[in-house]
Motif scaffolding. Structure first.
Motif, mmCIF file in Angstrom:
data_model
loop_
_atom_site.group_PDB
_atom_site.id
_atom_site.type_symbol
_atom_site.label_atom_id
_atom_site.label_comp_id
_atom_site.label_asym_id
_atom_site.label_seq_id
_atom_site.Cartn_x
_atom_site.Cartn_y
_atom_site.Cartn_z
ATOM 1 N N GLY A 4 -22.163 7.538 -9.715
ATOM 2 C CA GLY A 4 -21.610 8.307 -8.673
ATOM 3 C C GLY A 4 -21.066 7.365 -7.668
ATOM 4 O O GLY A 4 -21.370 6.182 -7.533
ATOM 5 N N ILE A 5 -20.029 7.804 -7.124
ATOM 6 C CA ILE A 5 -19.031 6.950 -6.277
ATOM 7 C C ILE A 5 -19.131 7.837 -4.951
ATOM 8 O O ILE A 5 -18.729 8.783 -5.025
ATOM 9 N N ASP A 6 -19.259 7.203 -3.742
ATOM 10 C CA ASP A 6 -18.728 7.515 -2.511
ATOM 11 C C ASP A 6 -17.519 6.956 -1.746
ATOM 12 O O ASP A 6 -17.570 5.630 -1.493
ATOM 13 N N ILE A 7 -16.348 7.462 -1.772
ATOM 14 C CA ILE A 7 -15.334 6.696 -1.276
ATOM 15 C C ILE A 7 -14.855 7.160 0.131
ATOM 16 O O ILE A 7 -14.712 8.432 0.437
ATOM 17 N N GLY A 8 -15.499 6.248 1.071
ATOM 18 C CA GLY A 8 -14.984 6.412 2.413
ATOM 19 C C GLY A 8 -13.732 5.837 2.868
ATOM 20 O O GLY A 8 -13.050 5.238 2.094
ATOM 21 N N THR A 30 -12.529 -0.017 0.522
ATOM 22 C CA THR A 30 -11.659 0.989 -0.122
ATOM 23 C C THR A 30 -10.204 0.147 -0.202
ATOM 24 O O THR A 30 -9.641 0.644 -1.094
ATOM 25 N N SER A 31 -9.716 -0.433 0.691
ATOM 26 C CA SER A 31 -8.474 -0.955 0.708
ATOM 27 C C SER A 31 -8.211 -1.885 -0.512
ATOM 28 O O SER A 31 -7.062 -2.209 -0.739
ATOM 29 N N GLY A 32 -9.265 -2.563 -0.863
ATOM 30 C CA GLY A 32 -9.517 -3.517 -2.004
ATOM 31 C C GLY A 32 -8.752 -2.643 -3.465
ATOM 32 O O GLY A 32 -8.323 -3.546 -4.228
ATOM 33 N N TRP A 33 -8.735 -1.525 -3.613
ATOM 34 C CA TRP A 33 -8.394 -0.862 -4.654
ATOM 35 C C TRP A 33 -7.397 0.220 -4.279
ATOM 36 O O TRP A 33 -6.535 0.511 -5.358
ATOM 37 N N GLY A 37 -2.627 6.403 0.652
ATOM 38 C CA GLY A 37 -3.473 7.395 0.480
ATOM 39 C C GLY A 37 -4.114 7.520 -0.853
ATOM 40 O O GLY A 37 -3.578 7.054 -1.683
ATOM 41 N N LEU A 38 -5.283 8.441 -1.086
ATOM 42 C CA LEU A 38 -5.962 8.385 -2.351
ATOM 43 C C LEU A 38 -4.891 8.786 -3.577
ATOM 44 O O LEU A 38 -5.104 8.385 -4.730
ATOM 45 N N LEU A 39 -4.081 10.135 -3.215
ATOM 46 C CA LEU A 39 -3.145 10.262 -4.172
ATOM 47 C C LEU A 39 -1.864 9.764 -4.231
ATOM 48 O O LEU A 39 -0.980 10.042 -4.879
ATOM 49 N N ASP A 40 -1.655 8.481 -3.448
ATOM 50 C CA ASP A 40 -0.148 8.128 -3.139
ATOM 51 C C ASP A 40 0.319 7.261 -4.033
ATOM 52 O O ASP A 40 1.145 7.153 -4.557
ATOM 53 N N ASP A 41 -0.626 6.643 -4.793
ATOM 54 C CA ASP A 41 -0.364 5.527 -5.901
ATOM 55 C C ASP A 41 -0.911 6.094 -7.042
ATOM 56 O O ASP A 41 -2.392 6.220 -7.284
ATOM 57 N N LYS A 50 -12.101 0.034 -12.708
ATOM 58 C CA LYS A 50 -12.363 -1.430 -12.703
ATOM 59 C C LYS A 50 -13.634 -1.900 -11.903
ATOM 60 O O LYS A 50 -14.189 -2.793 -12.306
ATOM 61 N N VAL A 51 -13.751 -1.364 -10.994
ATOM 62 C CA VAL A 51 -14.955 -1.624 -9.956
ATOM 63 C C VAL A 51 -16.383 -1.766 -10.550
ATOM 64 O O VAL A 51 -17.181 -2.602 -10.393
#
Length: 305
Positions: A4-8, A30-33, A37-41, A50-51
């Motif tokens: 389970g992952i919670d992306i804030g 979050t900025s580490g990966w 935006g979430l869909l920009d890259d 990889k986390v």
């Protein structure tokens, strides 16, 4: 094994469990990966998985992600498709606010997140996701850190326009921006309309309210009233559940805002019970991930008939 992952907006929380209990409980920036935006890259998802790539078996486990920024069906489906290309197990992506109800142990509830941003989310009887707010700190997000500071500055300027002298809220804001009067404050504040710049001053608003600032107290109370109004909006559109679950850094750490929200929701006379989430929202991701294998099997059966 379940992932389970919670992306804030600022933190990504990864929780992995198996039959023996917690295997991994890891929080990263979050900025580490995430780039943009979430869909920009298109590389964001590969960096995300990889986390937890060092955990044996996780790469094929059911994966449920609740993500800030998945606000429409196309965004959710696009992100989910990218997950499927980078993860061998069954996957599902939802908006991060959808994690709150299962984290609190409810099948259905109205969920309210108030932190970096704010949003109210619920489901209707036909499974439709409905929401109110969450339109960004420049336009909306009542009660969120940046929006509280935005409204605090507006309150100081309204008081100035009405011929009132600066109270402790105005004085503290002017001190923070290194200016001597309200006009200079308006220029300095709007010169740096950034989420982190504004949001970092939110504790000041609550401190001023506690110190007796009527302006600051009114800002907090009005934010709670707006949030309660958003709860009423989703309830009016057919939201399931008689419970409201609240989470997020601001409402969790500021009892003044939470207490005001409870009061204003009670004033709606809808028979709703309000709860402050006592566990991390990522627990809701694990609970939803637990349902994924059966959902996938059911979907496969329907396709084969």
């Amino acid at each position: 094994m379940l992932v389970g992952i919670d992306i804030g907006g600022t933190k990504t929380h990864v929780l992995i469990e198996d039959a023996g209990g917690v295997v991994l409980d890891r929080s990263v920036s979050t900025s580490g990966w995430q780039r943009g935006g979430l869909l920009d890259d298109t590389g964001n998802v590969a960096r995300l998985v990889k986390v937890f790539a060092d955990i044996d078996g996780a790469e094929s486990a059911p994966l449920l992600i609740g993500a800030h920024g998945l606000d429409s069906d196309w965004q959710r489906l696009e992100f989910q498709a990218r997950l499927e290309r980078n993860h061998r197990g069954v996957v599902r992506a939802v908006n991060d606010v959808e994690l709150l109800a299962p984290a609190a142990g409810f099948d259905e509830a109205i969920s309210v997140v108030v932190g970096t941003g704010s949003k109210v989310v619920a489901h209707t009887g036909n499974g439709e996701l409905i929401s109110a707010g969450g339109h960004g700190f420049l336009l909306s997000d009542p009660g969120s850190a940046a929006a509280l500071v935005r409204e605090a500055v507006r309150a100081v300027l309204r008081a100035f326009d009405g011929g009132r002298g600066a109270d402790v809220l105005g004085r503290e804001l002017m001190k923070q921006f290194g200016v001597a009067d309200e006009i200079a404050l308006s220029y300095a504040f709007t010169a740096a309309p950034r989420l982190t710049t504004w949001g970092s001053l939110a504790p000041l608003v609550f401190a001023c309210a506690d110190a007796g600032s009527e302006l600051a107290a009114a800002v907090v109370d009005h934010a709670a009233k707006e949030l309660a109004s958003d709860v009423g909006l989703v309830w009016g559109r057919g939201a399931l559940g008689s419970d409201v679950v609240c989470a997020g850094g601001v409402i969790t750490n500021q009892p003044r805002l939470y207490d005001a929200l409870v009061r204003h929701i009670d004033d709606l006379h809808l028979g709703l019970s309000v709860h402050l989430l006592s566990v991390a929202p990522v627990v809701g991701a694990i609970e939803l991930a637990r349902r994924l294998p059966n959902q996938a099997l059911s979907n496969d059966s329907r396709r084969n008939t």
